[in-house]
Design a protein around this motif. Structure first.
Motif, short mmCIF file in Angstrom:
data_model
loop_
_atom_site.label_atom_id
_atom_site.label_comp_id
_atom_site.label_asym_id
_atom_site.label_seq_id
_atom_site.Cartn_x
_atom_site.Cartn_y
_atom_site.Cartn_z
N ASP A 153 0.83 -1.21 0.00
CA ASP A 153 0.00 0.00 0.00
C ASP A 153 0.86 1.26 0.00
O ASP A 153 0.66 2.18 -0.79
CB ASP A 153 -0.90 0.02 1.24
CG ASP A 153 -1.75 -1.23 1.33
OD1 ASP A 153 -2.81 -1.28 0.69
OD2 ASP A 153 -1.34 -2.17 2.03
N GLN A 205 0.93 2.82 7.36
CA GLN A 205 0.89 1.44 6.89
C GLN A 205 0.61 0.51 8.07
O GLN A 205 1.22 0.64 9.13
CB GLN A 205 2.23 1.09 6.24
CG GLN A 205 2.38 -0.36 5.83
CD GLN A 205 1.58 -0.70 4.56
OE1 GLN A 205 1.60 0.04 3.60
NE2 GLN A 205 0.89 -1.83 4.59
N SER A 260 -7.38 -0.32 1.71
CA SER A 260 -6.37 -0.84 0.81
C SER A 260 -6.07 0.22 -0.26
O SER A 260 -6.98 0.93 -0.69
CB SER A 260 -6.93 -2.12 0.18
OG SER A 260 -6.05 -2.62 -0.77
#
Ligand SMILES: *[C@@H]1O[C@H](CO)[C@@H](O)[C@H](O)[C@H]1NC(C)=O
Ligand SMILES: *[C@@H]1O[C@H](CO)[C@@H](O)[C@H](O)[C@H]1NC(C)=O
Ligand SMILES: *[C@@H]1O[C@H](CO)[C@@H](O)[C@H](O)[C@H]1NC(C)=O
Ligand SMILES: *[C@@H]1O[C@H](CO)[C@@H](O)[C@H](O)[C@H]1NC(C)=O
Ligand SMILES: *[C@@H]1O[C@H](CO)[C@@H](O)[C@H](O)[C@H]1NC(C)=O
Ligand SMILES: *[C@@H]1O[C@H](CO)[C@@H](O)[C@H](O)[C@H]1NC(C)=O
Length: 431
Positions: free
Chosen positions: A270, A372, A423
């Protein structure tokens, strides 16, 4: 003929080597052509060249004593000898002088100073007719001495200790090709990983004062070492180093694009897409048909059915917030004049049902802090305060076709992870 020449050289050697005054006129006289010694040396060289490599021949050995008298323990005088050597008429004589000079310099204390070696290597490189093996030898010595010096900070527990010589070397290396640093780092890793734990070496690289480029290169190169493959804790610490570099305001302007791409390649999916994709889409982690973009009827943001055109956002990066941290803005590639914007709310109340619908599609830029998550996906906070986190997917907060996203108090992230983890997809191909 050989016998005559050899004995003359011997005499010359005695005459010049015996005199201890360091007057550069001696070598010059030999080279100048006005002195008979020139013919002599050249002659010897030719003969030697026929019989054996230069460094083992009679001529250069004798030259060494001439050069010793010239250098006389003073490294700076090497430059003079190199200048004089450039006047030598044959490449063989030049070779002999360079080699004799290198022999001599290795006797001096300055041989331990990588900066001196780097300078000498630079001088040799600028000259014609330096034998490649000699150049390689000087270079290897430079690399080895540099690694030894750079190892110093790795052998102390103190992360705030100051190493002026190390700093000076690193500073000087910013002017040289990165290949030098690559070679030095490899030698350095050999040295320090043999004595210190991999984790401690990695942590040291997270806190060494070097340029961003040097730190990036060092961490990436360290990552390739076999020692890292065996040590999960060290790999995690190295990821933290890389992220710390990435978040520096000067990272993008200062670090070369190729090196930056190598760092991005190490990031989880990501996060990597945030840096490498031209356009991104933000999607529900588990529902492949729930993308963030403008609601069908209002200017609020919803999770809508897959429509890569409408869902594609250009990513802008900047620094700000109270801690001047890295932040992102999402600019609609479809509407071309709207960002995903959060209107301030203080989220003082916490609790399962306490959400705020304050996320809009607006012309004003607005910044988000993206984190993240370990298992994949990201959490998206407002950058200004990091007190709100972006969530969605709960039908209780929807309104017919309008599947609004909303924010929660950031502290509720853990208990509402399914609602608040997103996501990131690469939507660059969408036109
Ligand atoms: C060094 O050489 C110069 C000529 O190049 C000469 O004038 C001078 O006296 C010499 N000095 C010594 C100490 O031999
Ligand atoms: C070098 O040679 C020139 C002429 O060939 C002469 O004038 C000069 O003095 C010489 N220099 C030395 C240091 O021998
Ligand atoms: C890194 O070094 C600085 C001083 O250069 C020090 O203030 C800081 O505490 C160090 N950080 C760590 C994690 O050791
Ligand atoms: C934040 O919320 C509290 C209680 O809900 C309220 O008293 C306060 O005025 C609010 N502050 C702002 C800046 O909206
Ligand atoms: C800024 O840094 C301080 C100290 O590291 C931390 O306590 C605070 O939460 C940070 N603020 C934000 C908005 O990230
Ligand atoms: C993703 O979809 C699931 C299932 O519909 C939902 O429970 C969850 O809240 C959604 N998460 C987000 C971030 O929209």
């Amino acid at each position: 003929m050989t016998v005559v020449a050899a004995s003359l050289v011997l005499l010359l050697g005695l005459a010049l080597g015996g005199a201890s005054s360091n007057n550069n006129s001696k070598l010059l006289a030999i080279l100048n052509g006005s002195a008979p010694a020139l013919d002599l040396l050249l002659h010897i060289d030719v003969l030697a060249g026929e019989m054996a490599p230069l460094s083992t021949a009679v001529g250069p050995l004798d030259l060494e004593s001439v050069i010793r008298a010239e250098v006389n323990g003073d490294w700076e005088r090497a430059r003079l000898v190199l200048q004089l050597a450039s006047q030598a008429r044959t490449p063989e004589l030049k070779h002999a002088i360079y080699e004799a000079l290198w022999q001599e310099l290795q006797q001096t204390k300055q041989i331990y100073d990588p900066l001196k070696l780097l300078e000498f290597h630079g001088q040799l490189t600028a000259l014609s007719a330096v034998p490649p093996p000699l150049l390689a030898n000087v270079y290897q010595t430079f690399v080895g001495r540099s690694a030894q010096l750079l190892a110093a900070p790795f052998h102390t527990a103190s992360h705030s200790a100051n190493f002026p010589l190390v700093s000076a070397l690193l500073q000087r290396l910013t002017l040289s090709t990165l290949d030098y640093l690559r070679d030095i780092l490899e030698a350095l890793f050999d040295l320090v990983l043999a004595l210190e734990s991999t984790l401690s070496v990695v942590q040291r690289w997270g806190n060494l004062s070097a340029s961003l480029t040097q730190l990036t290169l060092a961490n990436l190169q360290l990552l390739k070492r076999p020692e890292l493959q065996l040590d999960a804790a060290a790999r995690t610490a190295l990821q933290a180093n890389l992220r710390q570099l990435l978040e520096q305001p000067a990272f993008e302007p200062d670090v070369d694009g190729t090196l930056r791409q190598q760092l991005y390649a190490q990031l989880p999916k990501d996060e990597r897409i945030l840096y490498t994709a031209q356009k991104v889409c933000l999607r529900n982690m588990t529902d492949g048909n729930a993308y963030i973009y403008e609601c069908p009827q209002t200017y609020l943001i919803c999770t809508n059915a897959r429509d890569p055109k409408k869902a594609a956002y250009y990513v802008q990066r900047g620094h700000g917030g109270p801690n001047n941290t890295l932040q992102f803005a999402f600019y609609s590639a479809y509407w071309r004049n709207r960002y995903i914007l959060l209107e301030p709310s203080n989220h003082s109340a916490t609790g399962q049902q306490h959400i705020t619908k304050n996320v809009y599609s607006r012309a004003a830029i607005d910044w988000w802090h993206v984190v993240q998550l370990a298992g994949g996906g990201v959490a998206i906070y407002d950058a200004a305060t990091t007190r709100s986190v972006l969530c969605g997917g709960n039908p209780q907060h929807w309104d017919g076709e309008e599947k609004h996203v909303y924010t929660r108090n950031a502290q509720e992230f853990a208990t509402n992870r399914r609602e608040c983890a997103w996501s990131i997809e690469d939507c660059s191909d969408v036109s």
